[in-house]
Design a protein around this motif. Sequence first.
Motif, PDB file in Angstrom:
ATOM      1  N   ARG A 130      38.541  30.840  37.063  1.00  0.00           N
ATOM      2  CA  ARG A 130      37.688  30.421  38.184  1.00  0.00           C
ATOM      3  C   ARG A 130      38.208  30.903  39.532  1.00  0.00           C
ATOM      4  NH1 ARG A 130      35.793  29.959  42.135  1.00  0.00           N
ATOM      5  NH2 ARG A 130      34.492  28.362  43.093  1.00  0.00           N
ATOM      6  N   PHE A 131      39.530  30.822  39.754  1.00  0.00           N
ATOM      7  CA  PHE A 131      40.107  31.353  40.980  1.00  0.00           C
ATOM      8  C   PHE A 131      41.450  31.997  40.659  1.00  0.00           C
ATOM      9  CE2 PHE A 131      41.052  26.849  40.623  1.00  0.00           C
ATOM     10  CZ  PHE A 131      42.412  26.766  40.855  1.00  0.00           C
ATOM     11  N   ARG A 132      41.970  32.753  41.587  1.00  0.00           N
ATOM     12  CA  ARG A 132      43.111  33.624  41.329  1.00  0.00           C
ATOM     13  C   ARG A 132      44.322  32.893  40.771  1.00  0.00           C
ATOM     14  NH1 ARG A 132      45.212  36.144  46.640  1.00  0.00           N
ATOM     15  NH2 ARG A 132      45.891  33.982  46.859  1.00  0.00           N
ATOM     16  N   GLU A 133      44.732  31.796  41.427  1.00  0.00           N
ATOM     17  CA  GLU A 133      45.935  31.101  40.999  1.00  0.00           C
ATOM     18  C   GLU A 133      45.763  30.476  39.621  1.00  0.00           C
ATOM     19  OE1 GLU A 133      46.499  32.356  44.764  1.00  0.00           O
ATOM     20  OE2 GLU A 133      44.869  31.014  44.225  1.00  0.00           O
ATOM     21  N   LEU A 134      44.580  29.966  39.321  1.00  0.00           N
ATOM     22  CA  LEU A 134      44.328  29.420  37.988  1.00  0.00           C
ATOM     23  C   LEU A 134      44.454  30.507  36.939  1.00  0.00           C
ATOM     24  CD1 LEU A 134      43.394  27.134  36.094  1.00  0.00           C
ATOM     25  CD2 LEU A 134      41.034  27.821  36.590  1.00  0.00           C
ATOM     26  N   ASN A 135      43.898  31.664  37.220  1.00  0.00           N
ATOM     27  CA  ASN A 135      43.993  32.793  36.295  1.00  0.00           C
ATOM     28  C   ASN A 135      45.451  33.178  36.057  1.00  0.00           C
ATOM     29  OD1 ASN A 135      42.858  34.996  34.720  1.00  0.00           O
ATOM     30  ND2 ASN A 135      43.416  36.351  36.408  1.00  0.00           N
ATOM     31  N   GLU A 136      46.256  33.175  37.113  1.00  0.00           N
ATOM     32  CA  GLU A 136      47.661  33.529  36.976  1.00  0.00           C
ATOM     33  C   GLU A 136      48.437  32.461  36.202  1.00  0.00           C
ATOM     34  OE1 GLU A 136      48.101  36.123  41.112  1.00  0.00           O
ATOM     35  OE2 GLU A 136      48.861  34.082  41.012  1.00  0.00           O
ATOM     36  N   GLY A 203      38.421  34.698  39.684  1.00  0.00           N
ATOM     37  CA  GLY A 203      39.848  34.853  39.880  1.00  0.00           C
ATOM     38  C   GLY A 203      40.471  36.086  39.268  1.00  0.00           C
ATOM     39  N   GLN A 204      39.698  36.899  38.562  1.00  0.00           N
ATOM     40  CA  GLN A 204      40.265  38.122  37.997  1.00  0.00           C
ATOM     41  C   GLN A 204      40.358  39.193  39.074  1.00  0.00           C
ATOM     42  OE1 GLN A 204      37.282  38.020  34.637  1.00  0.00           O
ATOM     43  NE2 GLN A 204      39.096  38.532  33.441  1.00  0.00           N
ATOM     44  N   VAL A 205      41.233  40.166  38.867  1.00  0.00           N
ATOM     45  CA  VAL A 205      41.468  41.183  39.886  1.00  0.00           C
ATOM     46  C   VAL A 205      40.170  41.862  40.309  1.00  0.00           C
ATOM     47  CG1 VAL A 205      42.616  43.387  40.382  1.00  0.00           C
ATOM     48  CG2 VAL A 205      43.830  41.614  39.121  1.00  0.00           C
ATOM     49  N   LYS A 206      39.302  42.139  39.359  1.00  0.00           N
ATOM     50  CA  LYS A 206      38.045  42.827  39.659  1.00  0.00           C
ATOM     51  C   LYS A 206      37.136  42.028  40.582  1.00  0.00           C
ATOM     52  CE  LYS A 206      35.506  41.010  35.667  1.00  0.00           C
ATOM     53  NZ  LYS A 206      34.546  40.273  36.501  1.00  0.00           N
ATOM     54  N   ASP A 207      37.353  40.719  40.672  1.00  0.00           N
ATOM     55  CA  ASP A 207      36.484  39.856  41.471  1.00  0.00           C
ATOM     56  C   ASP A 207      37.054  39.540  42.847  1.00  0.00           C
ATOM     57  OD1 ASP A 207      34.823  39.607  39.182  1.00  0.00           O
ATOM     58  OD2 ASP A 207      36.134  38.033  38.412  1.00  0.00           O
ATOM     59  N   LEU A 208      38.276  39.989  43.131  1.00  0.00           N
ATOM     60  CA  LEU A 208      38.945  39.599  44.368  1.00  0.00           C
ATOM     61  C   LEU A 208      38.675  40.587  45.493  1.00  0.00           C
ATOM     62  CD1 LEU A 208      42.447  38.632  42.901  1.00  0.00           C
ATOM     63  CD2 LEU A 208      40.498  37.125  43.357  1.00  0.00           C
ATOM     64  N   SER A 209      38.712  40.074  46.714  1.00  0.00           N
ATOM     65  CA  SER A 209      38.596  40.944  47.879  1.00  0.00           C
ATOM     66  C   SER A 209      39.885  41.730  48.062  1.00  0.00           C
ATOM     67  CB  SER A 209      38.332  40.096  49.126  1.00  0.00           C
ATOM     68  OG  SER A 209      39.427  39.217  49.365  1.00  0.00           O
ATOM     69  N   GLY A 210      39.846  42.739  48.912  1.00  0.00           N
ATOM     70  CA  GLY A 210      41.017  43.577  49.128  1.00  0.00           C
ATOM     71  C   GLY A 210      42.219  42.790  49.614  1.00  0.00           C
ATOM     72  N   ILE A 211      42.005  41.850  50.521  1.00  0.00           N
ATOM     73  CA  ILE A 211      43.122  41.083  51.071  1.00  0.00           C
ATOM     74  C   ILE A 211      43.747  40.164  50.024  1.00  0.00           C
ATOM     75  CG2 ILE A 211      41.730  39.129  51.911  1.00  0.00           C
ATOM     76  CD1 ILE A 211      43.543  39.126  54.399  1.00  0.00           C
ATOM     77  N   GLU A 212      42.944  39.712  49.059  1.00  0.00           N
ATOM     78  CA  GLU A 212      43.477  38.862  47.994  1.00  0.00           C
ATOM     79  C   GLU A 212      44.259  39.662  46.965  1.00  0.00           C
ATOM     80  OE1 GLU A 212      40.603  35.331  46.939  1.00  0.00           O
ATOM     81  OE2 GLU A 212      39.421  37.143  47.299  1.00  0.00           O
ATOM     82  N   ARG A 213      44.084  40.963  46.948  1.00  0.00           N
ATOM     83  CA  ARG A 213      44.810  41.822  46.016  1.00  0.00           C
ATOM     84  C   ARG A 213      46.037  42.448  46.663  1.00  0.00           C
ATOM     85  NH1 ARG A 213      39.646  44.256  45.739  1.00  0.00           N
ATOM     86  NH2 ARG A 213      40.616  46.203  46.445  1.00  0.00           N
ATOM     87  N   GLY A 214      46.360  42.048  47.888  1.00  0.00           N
ATOM     88  CA  GLY A 214      47.417  42.690  48.651  1.00  0.00           C
ATOM     89  C   GLY A 214      48.804  42.233  48.264  1.00  0.00           C
TER      90      GLY A 214
END
Length: 242
Positions: A130-136, A203-214
């Motif tokens: 659902r969101f980045r940290e949960l995915n991690e 929350g997967q990499v493909k769904d994140l904005s550029g700043i969230e993948r930094g």
Amino acid sequence: IHDLAFHERAIDMNRLLNDDKLDAAIRKHHGADVAREMRSWVNDVVGGESGGQAFFDRAIRWARKNVSTAGMALNVMTAAIQPLGLTQSVVRVGAPWVGVGVREFTTRGPGLTQEIFAKSPMMQARVRTRFRELNEIRNTVRGQTKAGQLYSRYGFWMMLRAQQLVDVPTWQGAYMKALAEGRDEQMARDMADQAVLDSQGGGQVKDLSGIERGHEMVKLFTVFYSFFNTTLNLAAQVTMNA
């Protein structure tokens, strides 16, 4: 596993982005920044979620995950506000079709949810992505105690179940809208998947904005950014189309 999942798609994306006609069209209609962002997106997806291995990077990553857990896990208020996300679904899909999705969900309930899960692997995986940290957190396979494993598995249960009150009607409404427009079954499913991601985030990499993948330091300041990024994107689309 990551290579098997993305290798062929990465080759296809690079072929598309290296096509002179497509590159020229992107630059003409959307600008050079969008062309660069698309290439950056492909590179980040190919690279995966490895993250820095230096002590400083690992410390920041640990802090970021725990900030997210402290703010959202077992939080009644966080769960209570999740249904407000339907307002963004209305912008993305349209009020009439979201209404259809809500009606279907209220009359069919768990049966509709299971039917959607059978049609959409993306929706089935939402409880983990659902969101980045949960995915991690859910992808962590080393160094977790049994108590930590239980907490990471069930700490967000309440919030994710509340989020289903939004995701399921949104998916169903977008799916039925696509079928009504004459799309085939697979295309309707794909469009419904994208409608959920566009309106609620992922929350997967493909769904994140550029700043969230930094860099990890940058990520530390985007812990709660995912949903608000979708808000920004929808606002920009509405403004541009006005």
